[in-house]
Motif scaffolding. Structure first.
Motif, PDB file in Angstrom:
ATOM      1  N   PRO A  26       0.816  -1.231   0.000  1.00 22.13           N
ATOM      2  CA  PRO A  26       0.000   0.000   0.000  1.00 22.13           C
ATOM      3  C   PRO A  26       0.842   1.270   0.000  1.00 22.13           C
ATOM      4  O   PRO A  26       0.499   2.239  -0.690  1.00 22.13           O
ATOM      5  CB  PRO A  26      -0.831  -0.140   1.283  1.00 22.13           C
ATOM      6  N   ARG A  27       1.950   1.274   0.737  1.00 21.31           N
ATOM      7  CA  ARG A  27       2.781   2.470   0.784  1.00 21.31           C
ATOM      8  C   ARG A  27       3.452   2.740  -0.554  1.00 21.31           C
ATOM      9  O   ARG A  27       3.463   3.871  -1.052  1.00 21.31           O
ATOM     10  CB  ARG A  27       3.849   2.308   1.878  1.00 21.31           C
ATOM     11  N   GLY A  28       4.015   1.695  -1.164  1.00 20.04           N
ATOM     12  CA  GLY A  28       4.662   1.882  -2.454  1.00 20.04           C
ATOM     13  C   GLY A  28       3.693   2.310  -3.540  1.00 20.04           C
ATOM     14  O   GLY A  28       4.002   3.177  -4.362  1.00 20.04           O
ATOM     15  N   ALA A  29       2.493   1.721  -3.546  1.00 18.79           N
ATOM     16  CA  ALA A  29       1.498   2.113  -4.541  1.00 18.79           C
ATOM     17  C   ALA A  29       1.038   3.549  -4.321  1.00 18.79           C
ATOM     18  O   ALA A  29       0.848   4.305  -5.283  1.00 18.79           O
ATOM     19  CB  ALA A  29       0.301   1.156  -4.478  1.00 18.79           C
ATOM     20  N   HIS A  30       0.879   3.936  -3.063  1.00 17.96           N
ATOM     21  CA  HIS A  30       0.437   5.305  -2.767  1.00 17.96           C
ATOM     22  C   HIS A  30       1.450   6.328  -3.271  1.00 17.96           C
ATOM     23  O   HIS A  30       1.078   7.331  -3.894  1.00 17.96           O
ATOM     24  CB  HIS A  30       0.233   5.459  -1.259  1.00 17.96           C
ATOM     25  N   LEU A  31       2.732   6.082  -3.019  1.00 16.59           N
ATOM     26  CA  LEU A  31       3.752   7.048  -3.440  1.00 16.59           C
ATOM     27  C   LEU A  31       3.901   7.077  -4.959  1.00 16.59           C
ATOM     28  O   LEU A  31       4.102   8.144  -5.551  1.00 16.59           O
ATOM     29  CB  LEU A  31       5.089   6.700  -2.778  1.00 16.59           C
ATOM     30  N   LEU A  32       3.788   5.914  -5.604  1.00 19.46           N
ATOM     31  CA  LEU A  32       3.942   5.895  -7.055  1.00 19.46           C
ATOM     32  C   LEU A  32       2.783   6.611  -7.743  1.00 19.46           C
ATOM     33  O   LEU A  32       2.989   7.319  -8.737  1.00 19.46           O
ATOM     34  CB  LEU A  32       4.058   4.461  -7.561  1.00 19.46           C
ATOM     35  N   VAL A  33       1.566   6.463  -7.240  1.00 22.54           N
ATOM     36  CA  VAL A  33       0.442   7.149  -7.889  1.00 22.54           C
ATOM     37  C   VAL A  33       0.530   8.657  -7.671  1.00 22.54           C
ATOM     38  O   VAL A  33      -0.010   9.426  -8.480  1.00 22.54           O
ATOM     39  CB  VAL A  33      -0.913   6.610  -7.392  1.00 22.54           C
ATOM     40  N   GLN A  34       1.212   9.097  -6.602  1.00 26.67           N
ATOM     41  CA  GLN A  34       1.431  10.538  -6.453  1.00 26.67           C
ATOM     42  C   GLN A  34       2.289  11.054  -7.600  1.00 26.67           C
ATOM     43  O   GLN A  34       2.022  12.121  -8.180  1.00 26.67           O
ATOM     44  CB  GLN A  34       2.108  10.843  -5.111  1.00 26.67           C
ATOM     45  N   VAL A  35       3.346  10.305  -7.924  1.00 25.83           N
ATOM     46  CA  VAL A  35       4.218  10.704  -9.033  1.00 25.83           C
ATOM     47  C   VAL A  35       3.459  10.624 -10.349  1.00 25.83           C
ATOM     48  O   VAL A  35       3.563  11.524 -11.201  1.00 25.83           O
ATOM     49  CB  VAL A  35       5.479   9.815  -9.073  1.00 25.83           C
ATOM     50  N   ARG A  36       2.685   9.569 -10.535  1.00 24.16           N
ATOM     51  CA  ARG A  36       1.959   9.407 -11.801  1.00 24.16           C
ATOM     52  C   ARG A  36       0.933  10.523 -11.989  1.00 24.16           C
ATOM     53  O   ARG A  36       0.777  11.049 -13.097  1.00 24.16           O
ATOM     54  CB  ARG A  36       1.289   8.043 -11.832  1.00 24.16           C
ATOM     55  N   CYS A  37       0.244  10.897 -10.931  1.00 29.80           N
ATOM     56  CA  CYS A  37      -0.717  12.004 -11.044  1.00 29.80           C
ATOM     57  C   CYS A  37       0.001  13.316 -11.351  1.00 29.80           C
ATOM     58  O   CYS A  37      -0.496  14.125 -12.142  1.00 29.80           O
ATOM     59  CB  CYS A  37      -1.507  12.129  -9.748  1.00 29.80           C
TER      60      CYS A  37
END
Length: 476
Positions: free
Chosen positions: A422-433
């Motif tokens: 969950p933490r890795g996905a949360h941070l990656l979607v911040q970059v993607r957005c």
């Protein structure tokens, strides 16, 4: 033909130094199509050599300038040199990093202590440009593909692997998380904003009871502008409502914006608008209501009547069901509930003559109960969809579902075999957005501006030390 590439470095005080960065041989006797002009390998090597010459020269120039006190103009002492390496877009560069003894009269520290003048400029092993580039690529393709792409076109170090790219992308995500930039254009307080929210699921890493978790995704839209994408993992936020409220208030430019929240009414998303610090109009997605009515229409259309009773029942059910969508479209909820109760009554009092007709009635009653529960859990969220549609206002979560495809599915689910924390996905979607919204560099600049400020309590402490040193100079 022989090509010699030299660069001329001129310092701020006029010293000139010429450095040769490359030689390229192109004999005319062996000229072929592959040797016309510079090859990709030649260009990568030239860029790497150029970077190897520029950074050490910059380090020496900064050292020479910082050794002069800006107040008393005294030439301060040089403590020592340390060897440092920094990863750049054009390769890894090794250079000497000096440590200088600061002058006691120079702010902000007013102490004689060794410090590195390059540390505020190069605080990490990688330059900000490289971090941003790797994060931007990692948001669009797998980590291993990022390494392959960079090695194909840039003279990056061979030691960079997918783990390095992943760690740096998540580091960038940590920095830009919770940083929201205000809109460029001034806002009208009466502007109507629309917040569409939906969720997408990704596979969880490790052996857990729940094999997937949800990423909340959506768009914030206003007429005449490009919608803004956002995404997060709810378990990684202490207060999701506060994050969404900050997003809307920052871009609307007012603490009490006019907002409509469109959801599909599932997974507790519909309760978000109740916790916002300002008023919001909830809208239940029209598509989900229409599809539930469509289930009823298909069941009634497929009823196999064998007797007069069954034929009469089918005609009555068709009369009631065919008007349901019209009732919801024009916000006549009372009439829709009345017709739904009539359908439910028919399903219970009619005695079917065949077993197949009985199973169809049971299925119709089950779907009708689902629709009742769906409307009850989202009470107050149905609107006059026809009126909103004629006014060119959104009535469905289509833009949120497209955001799920763009942010989550394209990178984490569709043809991807990775599993995520969950933490890795949360941070990656911040970059993607940030990449989709086109403000990754701006948000990183805002982060650097935030950490460059010295805290007020530290400044007050340093002022106290200065006053104490001026009052009793021998005590220090």
């Amino acid at each position: 033909m022989k090509i010699v590439v030299r660069i001329e470095l001129t310092t701020d005080w006029g010293d000139v130094n010429t450095i040769e960065v490359g030689r390229i041989d192109r004999p005319s006797q062996t000229l072929d199509p592959e040797s016309v002009g510079l090859s990709l390998a030649d260009g990568k090597q030239l860029l790497h050599n150029l970077q190897q010459a520029v950074i050490p020269a910059q380090a020496d120039e900064i050292c020479a300038l910082r050794r002069i006190c800006r107040r008393c103009h005294r030439w301060t002492a040089l403590k020592d040199y340390r060897q440092r390496k920094v990863d750049t877009v054009f390769g890894t560069v090794s250079f000497r990093s000096p440590r200088i003894v600061s002058c006691a009269c120079e702010p902000p520290w007013y102490l004689e202590a060794a410090f590195c003048p390059l540390w505020p400029i190069i605080p990490e092993r990688a330059t900000p440009e490289l971090l941003a580039l790797q994060a931007k690529l990692a948001a669009q393709m797998s980590y291993r593909r990022v390494v392959e792409t960079m090695r194909e076109f840039l003279p990056v170090s061979e030691k960079i692997n997918h783990v390095t790219v992943r760690n740096r992308a998540l580091r960038v995500g940590t920095r830009i998380d919770a940083i929201e930039l205000a809109g460029v254009q001034p806002r009208n307080p009466t502007t109507e904003w629309t917040l569409a929210i939906d969720g997408g699921f990704v596979r969880r890493k490790g052996k857990a009871e729940v094999r997937s978790f949800e990423i909340l995704t959506g768009r914030l839209a206003v007429p005449g502008e490009k919608p803004r994408v956002f995404a997060c993992v709810r378990s990684e936020l202490s207060d999701l409502t506060e994050r969404l409220a900050s997003l809307v208030q920052t871009h609307a430019g007012t603490p009490h914006p006019r907002l409509s929240v469109i959801t599909d009414g599932a997974n507790g998303i519909q309760s978000i608008y109740r916790q916002l610090p300002f008023g919001a109009t909830p809208i239940l997605d029209w598509f989900h209501i229409s599809m539930r009515v469509r289930y009823l229409e298909q069941i009634v259309k497929g009823l196999p009547p064998r007797s007069e009773t069954e034929q009469y029942t089918k005609r009555a059910l068709q009369t009631y069901v065919n008007k349901l969508r019209w009732c919801f479209w024009h916000a006549n909820v009372a009439k829709a509930e009345q017709r739904m109760r009539q359908i439910s009554l028919l399903c219970r009092i009619v005695v079917p003559q065949t077993q197949q007709f009985a199973r169809s009635l049971e299925q119709l009653a089950y779907r009708l109960d689902e629709l009742f529960a769906y409307l009850e859990s989202n009470h107050g969220s149905t609107i006059a969809y026809g009126k909103h549609y004629r006014e060119h206002k959104p009535i469905s979560t289509a833009m949120a579902e497209s955001a799920v495809n763009q942010v989550v599915n394209a990178r984490m689910c569709r043809r991807q075999h990775m599993r995520w924390t969950p933490r890795g996905a949360h941070l990656l979607v911040q970059v993607r957005c940030a990449v989709i919204n086109g403000d990754l560099a701006t948000r990183l600049a805002a982060y650097r501006a935030r950490i460059d400020r010295v805290p007020e309590d530290v400044l007050r402490f340093l002022e106290f030390l200065q006053r104490a040193a001026e009052a009793e100079p021998h005590a220090f």
